[in-house]
Scaffold this active site. Structure first.
Site, PDB file in Angstrom:
ATOM      1  N   ASP A  41     -17.598  50.217 -20.782  1.00  0.00           N
ATOM      2  CA  ASP A  41     -16.164  50.266 -21.141  1.00  0.00           C
ATOM      3  C   ASP A  41     -15.689  48.855 -21.465  1.00  0.00           C
ATOM      4  O   ASP A  41     -14.737  48.668 -22.222  1.00  0.00           O
ATOM      5  CB  ASP A  41     -15.272  50.729 -19.980  1.00  0.00           C
ATOM      6  CG  ASP A  41     -15.675  52.051 -19.399  1.00  0.00           C
ATOM      7  OD1 ASP A  41     -16.190  52.889 -20.150  1.00  0.00           O
ATOM      8  OD2 ASP A  41     -15.470  52.227 -18.182  1.00  0.00           O
ATOM      9  N   HIS A  94     -16.642  51.175 -16.208  1.00  0.00           N
ATOM     10  CA  HIS A  94     -18.092  51.278 -16.417  1.00  0.00           C
ATOM     11  C   HIS A  94     -18.470  50.019 -17.185  1.00  0.00           C
ATOM     12  O   HIS A  94     -17.659  49.489 -17.955  1.00  0.00           O
ATOM     13  CB  HIS A  94     -18.477  52.452 -17.310  1.00  0.00           C
ATOM     14  CG  HIS A  94     -18.069  53.819 -16.828  1.00  0.00           C
ATOM     15  ND1 HIS A  94     -16.819  54.327 -17.023  1.00  0.00           N
ATOM     16  CD2 HIS A  94     -18.774  54.788 -16.192  1.00  0.00           C
ATOM     17  CE1 HIS A  94     -16.762  55.558 -16.517  1.00  0.00           C
ATOM     18  NE2 HIS A  94     -17.935  55.854 -15.998  1.00  0.00           N
TER      19      HIS A  94
HETATM   20  C1  XLS Z   1     -16.848  62.098 -15.281  1.00  0.00           C
HETATM   21  C2  XLS Z   1     -16.559  61.199 -14.181  1.00  0.00           C
HETATM   22  C3  XLS Z   1     -16.701  59.717 -14.480  1.00  0.00           C
HETATM   23  C4  XLS Z   1     -16.768  58.906 -13.226  1.00  0.00           C
HETATM   24  C5  XLS Z   1     -17.268  57.525 -13.406  1.00  0.00           C
HETATM   25  O1  XLS Z   1     -16.566  63.284 -15.220  1.00  0.00           O
HETATM   26  O2  XLS Z   1     -15.287  61.502 -13.713  1.00  0.00           O
HETATM   27  O3  XLS Z   1     -15.681  59.288 -15.307  1.00  0.00           O
HETATM   28  O4  XLS Z   1     -15.532  58.830 -12.582  1.00  0.00           O
HETATM   29  O5  XLS Z   1     -18.506  57.488 -14.021  1.00  0.00           O
END
Ligand code: XLS
Ligand code: CA
Ligand code: CA
Length: 442
Positions: free
Chosen positions: A104, A101
């Site tokens: 991140d 993200h």
């Molecule tokens: C949350 C999601 C998230 C997505 C990406 O539950 O798994 O991590 O994979 O935003």
């Protein structure tokens, strides 16, 4: 570059009889299965957020794992230390992909998106410099449109036009960075795209706005040379009570309704499937038969808990069924992202490696066994035989859409009653799977 995971060696394949905790027992990257190497079948990815970010914070207590990597969290030095740690980690495991993200990668500047964007430019330059000469690249990128309080009422589904602009700005920048880092895909996970109560929600308008944002993302992405797939990642709930991308079937219907199905596929997460009361395999099959099985978030939930636990996958049975679907699908355009995190008491660097070794070995074993299941042929031939009545006579006419209701009714009247129904033989088939799973071959 100073070594961060000093006591951890490069992880190699040693085979099923090895008891070395830092060796693969099943994942043998160069082993050929059904014409492709394991590495080609299994493009594994590291989730930046969990592996380099999650410290085990939960609603009841502070983090237990130190992910500072020698720097002060919240600084660009720390962001860069995460890059160094991530690259060393991936190289030691032989993983070539990562998913991220926007936030991140860098600490978000909450007062000024321009500064966040500048940090993203700087950090992505750093990633490119550090990964030069390696095989490490991005699998998919995404924008975090759920963490910042501004997204309290949704991102694409917000009631605020200003917030919608910020969602658009984050998608635009995350697409820029994904393309810059060579990403194969771009994910929309709608964590806040849903509602808590219909008393304050215009569902139709919110869904139209989400679709509109996705259309603009496609137009922009294609204009900057993004040739990969966009993905929706379905999830029924958490954090919202009801999320619009409930499951694969719902997301596919949405994509088709709004004319997004040519550019989008699905990123199926195992834990989200079970939260939607489906099996992982069900979600994969529904995606595959619609030509939309794009990528996988490899993890598992806990059947005793009703929330998204994002555990490293250890369930070989589920991995085998997953790989059966993937092999039948002719592979993935995406990959296998370990959207998984260590349990809170597993708080050492060694635990980070053990988790990935577990996940990679689980999927390698799943692949080996799924290929055996296909080569064995008992399950596939059972299914083929089960529908054999549609291969000849009136059945073939039904299959080819060459009959009418009247002709079928006439057929029924002539038969007076159909032949006795045939057994579905579920227990026999489950035994076949166990027989393959526990055969000495692997
Ligand atoms: C949350 C999601 C998230 C997505 C990406 O539950 O798994 O991590 O994979 O935003
Ligand atoms: Ca996920
Ligand atoms: Ca999840």
């Amino acid at each position: 570059m100073t070594e961060i995971f000093k006591d951890i060696p490069v992880i190699k394949f040693e085979g099923r009889d090895s008891n070395n905790p830092f060796a693969f027992k099943y994942y043998d990257p160069e082993r050929v299965i059904m014409g492709k190497t394991m590495k080609e079948h299994l493009p594994f990815a590291m989730a930046w957020w969990h592996n380099l970010g999650a410290s085990g914070v939960d609603m009841f207590g502070a983090g237990t794992a130190d992910k500072s990597f020698g720097q002060v969290p919240g600084t660009m030095e720390h962001a860069k230390a995460k890059v160094d740690a991530g690259i060393e980690f991936m190289q030691k495991l032989g993983i070539e992909y990562y998913c991220f993200h926007d936030v991140d990668l860098v600490p978000e500047c909450v007062d000024d998106i321009n500064e966040t964007n500048r940090r993203l430019d700087e950090l992505s330059d750093y990633i490119l410099e550090k990964t030069k000469g390696t095989n490490i690249k991005c699998l998919w990128g995404t924008a975090n449109m759920f963490g910042n309080p501004r997204f309290m009422n949704g991102a694409g589904s917000t009631n605020s036009a200003e917030v919608y602009c910020f969602a658009a700005a984050q998608v635009k920048k995350a697409l820029d960075i994904t393309v810059k880092l060579g990403g194969r895909g771009y994910v929309f996970w709608g964590g806040r795209e849903g509602y808590e109560t219909l008393l304050n929600t215009d569902v139709k308008f919110e869904q139209e706005n989400i679709a509109n944002l996705m259309h603009m993302a496609v137009d922009y992405g294609r204009s900057i040379g993004f040739t990969g797939d966009f993905y929706i990642e379905p999830k029924p709930k958490e954090p919202m009570k009801h999320q619009y991308d409930f499951d694969a079937a719902t997301a596919i219907g949405f994509l088709k309704q709004y004319g997004l199905d040519k550019d989008f596929k699905l990123n199926i997460e195992a834990n989200h499937a079970t939260l939607a009361q489906h099996t992982f395999q069900h979600e994969l099959r529904i995606s595959a038969i619609n030509g939309m099985l794009g990528s996988i978030d490899a993890n598992q939930g806990d059947p005793l808990l009703g929330w998204d636990t994002d555990e490293f996958p250890c369930n070989v049975y589920d991995a085998m069924m997953c790989m059966y679907e993937v092999l039948k699908n002719g592979g993935l355009t995406g990959g296998f992202n370990f959207d998984s995190k260590n349990r809170r008491p597993s708080n050492t660097y060694a635990d980070m490696f053990h988790a990935f070794i577990l996940g990679m070995d689980t999927f390698a074993l799943g692949l080996i066994k799924a290929a055996e299941m296909i080569e064995d042929g008992r399950v596939d031939s059972f299914i083929e035989h089960r529908y054999a009545s549609f291969s000849t006579g009136i059945g073939a006419k039904i299959r080819n859409h060459e009959t009418t209701l009247a002709e079928l009714a006439q057929c029924a009247c002539e038969l007076k009653k159909p032949a006795a129904p045939e057994s579905g033989a579920q227990e026999y088939l489950e035994g076949v799977v166990n027989n393959i799973l526990f055969s000495s071959k692997n």
